[in-house]
Write a protein that holds these residues in place. Sequence first.
Motif, short mmCIF file in Angstrom:
data_model
loop_
_atom_site.label_atom_id
_atom_site.label_comp_id
_atom_site.label_asym_id
_atom_site.label_seq_id
_atom_site.Cartn_x
_atom_site.Cartn_y
_atom_site.Cartn_z
N ILE A 103 25.97 55.22 15.45
CA ILE A 103 27.21 55.86 15.86
C ILE A 103 26.90 56.59 17.17
N GLU A 104 27.33 55.99 18.24
CA GLU A 104 26.95 56.43 19.58
C GLU A 104 28.10 56.16 20.52
N ASP A 105 28.60 57.19 21.22
CA ASP A 105 29.72 56.95 22.12
C ASP A 105 29.29 56.55 23.53
N GLY A 106 28.03 56.75 23.86
CA GLY A 106 27.53 56.30 25.15
C GLY A 106 27.18 54.82 25.08
N LYS A 107 27.94 53.99 25.79
CA LYS A 107 27.73 52.54 25.69
C LYS A 107 26.31 52.15 26.10
N GLN A 108 25.77 52.78 27.14
CA GLN A 108 24.42 52.46 27.58
C GLN A 108 23.39 52.88 26.52
N SER A 109 23.57 54.05 25.94
CA SER A 109 22.65 54.52 24.90
C SER A 109 22.73 53.64 23.66
N ALA A 110 23.94 53.25 23.28
CA ALA A 110 24.13 52.37 22.12
C ALA A 110 23.44 51.03 22.37
N LYS A 111 23.62 50.49 23.56
CA LYS A 111 23.01 49.21 23.91
C LYS A 111 21.48 49.33 23.90
N GLN A 112 20.97 50.42 24.46
CA GLN A 112 19.52 50.65 24.51
C GLN A 112 18.92 50.72 23.11
N LEU A 113 19.53 51.50 22.23
CA LEU A 113 19.02 51.64 20.87
C LEU A 113 19.13 50.32 20.11
N ASN A 114 20.23 49.63 20.26
CA ASN A 114 20.40 48.34 19.60
C ASN A 114 19.34 47.34 20.07
N GLU A 115 19.03 47.34 21.36
CA GLU A 115 17.99 46.44 21.88
C GLU A 115 16.62 46.79 21.31
N ILE A 116 16.31 48.07 21.22
CA ILE A 116 15.02 48.49 20.64
C ILE A 116 14.92 48.00 19.20
N LEU A 117 15.98 48.21 18.44
CA LEU A 117 15.95 47.85 17.02
C LEU A 117 15.99 46.35 16.79
N SER A 118 16.62 45.61 17.69
CA SER A 118 16.76 44.16 17.48
C SER A 118 15.42 43.44 17.59
N HIS A 119 14.41 44.07 18.15
CA HIS A 119 13.10 43.45 18.29
C HIS A 119 12.21 43.69 17.07
N ASP A 120 12.67 44.48 16.12
CA ASP A 120 11.86 44.81 14.95
C ASP A 120 12.31 43.99 13.75
N ALA A 121 11.38 43.21 13.22
CA ALA A 121 11.68 42.43 12.02
C ALA A 121 11.97 43.38 10.86
N GLY A 122 12.91 43.03 10.05
CA GLY A 122 13.22 43.84 8.87
C GLY A 122 14.25 44.92 9.11
N ILE A 123 14.73 45.06 10.34
CA ILE A 123 15.75 46.06 10.62
C ILE A 123 17.04 45.31 10.94
N ILE A 124 18.06 45.58 10.15
CA ILE A 124 19.36 44.95 10.32
C ILE A 124 20.32 46.00 10.86
N VAL A 125 20.78 45.83 12.08
CA VAL A 125 21.77 46.74 12.63
C VAL A 125 23.13 46.25 12.13
N LYS A 126 23.71 47.02 11.22
CA LYS A 126 24.99 46.63 10.61
C LYS A 126 26.14 46.79 11.58
N LYS A 127 26.10 47.83 12.36
CA LYS A 127 27.22 48.10 13.24
C LYS A 127 26.77 49.04 14.35
N VAL A 128 27.25 48.77 15.53
CA VAL A 128 27.10 49.71 16.64
C VAL A 128 28.50 50.18 16.95
N GLN A 129 28.74 51.44 16.77
CA GLN A 129 30.08 51.97 16.90
C GLN A 129 30.15 52.92 18.08
N ALA A 130 30.97 52.60 19.04
CA ALA A 130 31.10 53.46 20.20
C ALA A 130 32.18 54.52 20.02
N GLU A 131 33.06 54.31 19.10
CA GLU A 131 34.08 55.32 18.86
C GLU A 131 33.87 55.94 17.48
N SER A 132 34.63 56.95 17.20
CA SER A 132 34.46 57.71 15.97
C SER A 132 34.69 56.86 14.73
#
Length: 150
Positions: free
Chosen positions: A23-52
């Motif tokens: 849950i991140e309203d900064g699009k760049q920060s959300a993208k950065q965190l999602n990219e970090i997590l997408s490289h780790d096996a076993g971590i499923i990013v269910k949703k990246v939410q830019a709004e509340s």
Amino acid sequence: MNCIGDNCKLEQVMPDELSVLIIEDGKQSAKQLNEILSHDAGIIVKKVQAESLSIEDILQESPDLVFLDLTENAGSGIEILDQLLSLEIRPEIVLAVDISADISRYFRTSVLYVLNKPYKVKEVHDVFREFRAKRSHEIMYAGMNRLVSG
């Protein structure tokens, strides 16, 4: 723990996969965190939410971890945090903040981790090491309590 009669053994019930909600309203920060997590096996990013999101939306996703921008959407991150902390059963919470690391000492008892932005790969990985250690400890403690009281 699996018990059949007096024969009990501890089983580790750590999931092979951990579900994450960002849950991140900064699009760049959300993208950065999602990219970090997408490289780790076993971590499923269910949703990246830019709004509340509402607390119901979060619970419907049933994540293991919630990365929450504390200042999300003009401060509604604090409201979401309050609602999550009031739940009896809740996901672990990782706060993302744009302010001094000193804030972490105020939140360490209620949330799993406090991350400063911009995100650093090592710090994000530290979150998952701490989560797995905490989950293992909780499982072992619950199993030992059942053995002693059983």
